[in-house]
Each structure stands twice: as structure tokens, then as C-alpha cells.
Design a protein around this motif. Structure first.
Motif, PDB file in Angstrom:
ATOM      1  N   SER A 228       0.834  -1.213   0.000  1.00  0.00           N
ATOM      2  CA  SER A 228       0.000   0.000   0.000  1.00  0.00           C
ATOM      3  C   SER A 228       0.864   1.257   0.000  1.00  0.00           C
ATOM      4  N   HIS A 229       0.334   2.302  -0.606  1.00  0.00           N
ATOM      5  CA  HIS A 229       0.976   3.617  -0.659  1.00  0.00           C
ATOM      6  C   HIS A 229       2.395   3.538  -1.218  1.00  0.00           C
ATOM      7  N   GLN A 230       2.555   2.789  -2.290  1.00  0.00           N
ATOM      8  CA  GLN A 230       3.882   2.600  -2.869  1.00  0.00           C
ATOM      9  C   GLN A 230       4.477   3.909  -3.380  1.00  0.00           C
ATOM     10  N   ASP A 231       3.636   4.773  -3.947  1.00  0.00           N
ATOM     11  CA  ASP A 231       4.133   6.048  -4.447  1.00  0.00           C
ATOM     12  C   ASP A 231       4.726   6.886  -3.323  1.00  0.00           C
ATOM     13  N   LYS A 232       4.071   6.917  -2.192  1.00  0.00           N
ATOM     14  CA  LYS A 232       4.558   7.674  -1.032  1.00  0.00           C
ATOM     15  C   LYS A 232       5.837   7.053  -0.471  1.00  0.00           C
ATOM     16  N   GLN A 233       5.910   5.725  -0.437  1.00  0.00           N
ATOM     17  CA  GLN A 233       7.112   5.056   0.053  1.00  0.00           C
ATOM     18  C   GLN A 233       8.333   5.401  -0.810  1.00  0.00           C
ATOM     19  N   LYS A 234       8.140   5.437  -2.124  1.00  0.00           N
ATOM     20  CA  LYS A 234       9.238   5.787  -3.020  1.00  0.00           C
ATOM     21  C   LYS A 234       9.644   7.249  -2.845  1.00  0.00           C
ATOM     22  N   GLN A 235       8.659   8.110  -2.690  1.00  0.00           N
ATOM     23  CA  GLN A 235       8.937   9.525  -2.446  1.00  0.00           C
ATOM     24  C   GLN A 235       9.714   9.691  -1.138  1.00  0.00           C
ATOM     25  N   ASP A 236       9.279   9.020  -0.096  1.00  0.00           N
ATOM     26  CA  ASP A 236       9.965   9.101   1.201  1.00  0.00           C
ATOM     27  C   ASP A 236      11.399   8.596   1.111  1.00  0.00           C
ATOM     28  N   TYR A 237      11.620   7.547   0.346  1.00  0.00           N
ATOM     29  CA  TYR A 237      12.963   6.991   0.190  1.00  0.00           C
ATOM     30  C   TYR A 237      13.897   8.023  -0.443  1.00  0.00           C
ATOM     31  N   VAL A 238      13.448   8.666  -1.516  1.00  0.00           N
ATOM     32  CA  VAL A 238      14.257   9.689  -2.180  1.00  0.00           C
ATOM     33  C   VAL A 238      14.508  10.861  -1.233  1.00  0.00           C
ATOM     34  N   ASN A 239      13.498  11.271  -0.498  1.00  0.00           N
ATOM     35  CA  ASN A 239      13.673  12.373   0.448  1.00  0.00           C
ATOM     36  C   ASN A 239      14.641  12.001   1.574  1.00  0.00           C
ATOM     37  N   HIS A 240      14.596  10.748   2.020  1.00  0.00           N
ATOM     38  CA  HIS A 240      15.525  10.276   3.051  1.00  0.00           C
ATOM     39  C   HIS A 240      16.981  10.373   2.570  1.00  0.00           C
ATOM     40  N   LEU A 241      17.205  10.126   1.295  1.00  0.00           N
ATOM     41  CA  LEU A 241      18.551  10.211   0.724  1.00  0.00           C
ATOM     42  C   LEU A 241      18.989  11.650   0.465  1.00  0.00           C
ATOM     43  N   ASN A 242      18.068  12.590   0.510  1.00  0.00           N
ATOM     44  CA  ASN A 242      18.222  13.992   0.159  1.00  0.00           C
ATOM     45  C   ASN A 242      17.964  14.139  -1.341  1.00  0.00           C
TER      46      ASN A 242
END
Length: 157
Positions: free
Chosen positions: A76-90
Motif C-alpha cells: 500500500s501507498h507505494q508512491d509515497k514510500q518511493k517519495q519518502d525513500y528519495v527524500n531520506h537520501l536527500n
């Protein structure tokens, strides 16, 4: 780090390459030809990440011993998980590549968002969220290995 000087625009200082798996570097769970060797060449410039729902259960075997960071997301919420991952990396240090509905947010967040239109096609909103479009993942990776190829498409953006 991969530095891309773009005439008339900001210089990109990229540290991470974040890739979707199926539809981007793989088709039907099978890694596309020449992708692994090109990712290994890029790994001296960028930390390579593959983020996926792993629909076919093959991502770990595909990258076994390669040094690629693999992150399998929940259903669930795969789009948000991918967005969060990129944001976590900066995000300002990321180039992200994908094609599906769940890739749009990460492409939009990344300093450089690239969409590929291959066998699985591309979700229209993801296309609109990208900075660049390619018809082959190998062409994307070659352009990162030879970043002057990107200058004409990005200048004065």
C-alpha cells in the motif's frame, strides 16, 4: 559524486541513483541486458538503489553480490514510500528513474527525474512528473556515464 553542469541552469550534484525495478531495469522480473554492467560502472560515481514492490520475487537474485542497495516496499501507498525513500537520501542529490504510477512522486522530488517508456509503457502522470524521457534504460545509464549528452535536453530548463 556525479556533477552535471547545465548551461543556464543549476549544476546538479548527484550522489544517488534510485531505480524502479520492473518496467525500468527489468521486464517480467528479468534484468535487462547490459544493465548490470552499466550499473557497476556507475557505482564509482553514484550509490545505486533499486526500490521495488518485487512483483516477481526476483530482485534479490538479480543483484546478488553487485553492491546495489535493494529496498522492497509494502503493497500500500507505494508512491509515497518511493517519495519518502528519495527524500531520506536527500532528493536534491538524487537522480530517479521509473515508469509506473508509483514512480511519479519520486521523479518529481528528485533533482533529476527520468521516465523510461519500454515494454510496460508509462503512466501519463509519471511522464508529466519527469524532467527527461528515454525509450531505453541502457540509454539512460549511458547518458549518466557520459553526462554531456544530457546538457542539450536540460539547458535553460
Amino acid at each position: 559524486m556525479l556533477t552535471i553542469e547545465v548551461p543556464g541552469n543549476d549544476t546538479l550534484e548527484l550522489k544517488h541513483l534510485v531505480l524502479d525495478y520492473n518496467g525500468t531495469v527489468a521486464c517480467d522480473g528479468i534484468l535487462k541486458e547490459n544493465v548490470l554492467s552499466k550499473l557497476q560502472a556507475l557505482s564509482s560515481l553514484l550509490q545505486v538503489h533499486v526500490i521495488t514492490a518485487d512483483t516477481h520475487g526476483s530482485v534479490h537474485n538479480a543483484f546478488l553480490g553487485s553492491g546495489v542497495t535493494i529496498y522492497v516496499i509494502e503493497k500500500s501507498h507505494q508512491d509515497k514510500q518511493k517519495q519518502d525513500y528519495v527524500n531520506h537520501l536527500n532528493a536534491k542529490n538524487c537522480v530517479a528513474v521509473g515508469n509506473g504510477f508509483n514512480d511519479a512522486f519520486m521523479l518529481k522530488e528528485a533533482a533529476l527525474g527520468i521516465v523510461v517508456i519500454q515494454e510496460e509503457g508509462c503512466f501519463t502522470k509519471t511522464l508529466m512528473a519527469s524532467d527527461l524521457v528515454f525509450s531505453s534504460i541502457v540509454d539512460v545509464l549511458d547518458s549518466l556515464l557520459k553526462p554531456k549528452r544530457l546538457m542539450a535536453s536540460l539547458r535553460n530548463a
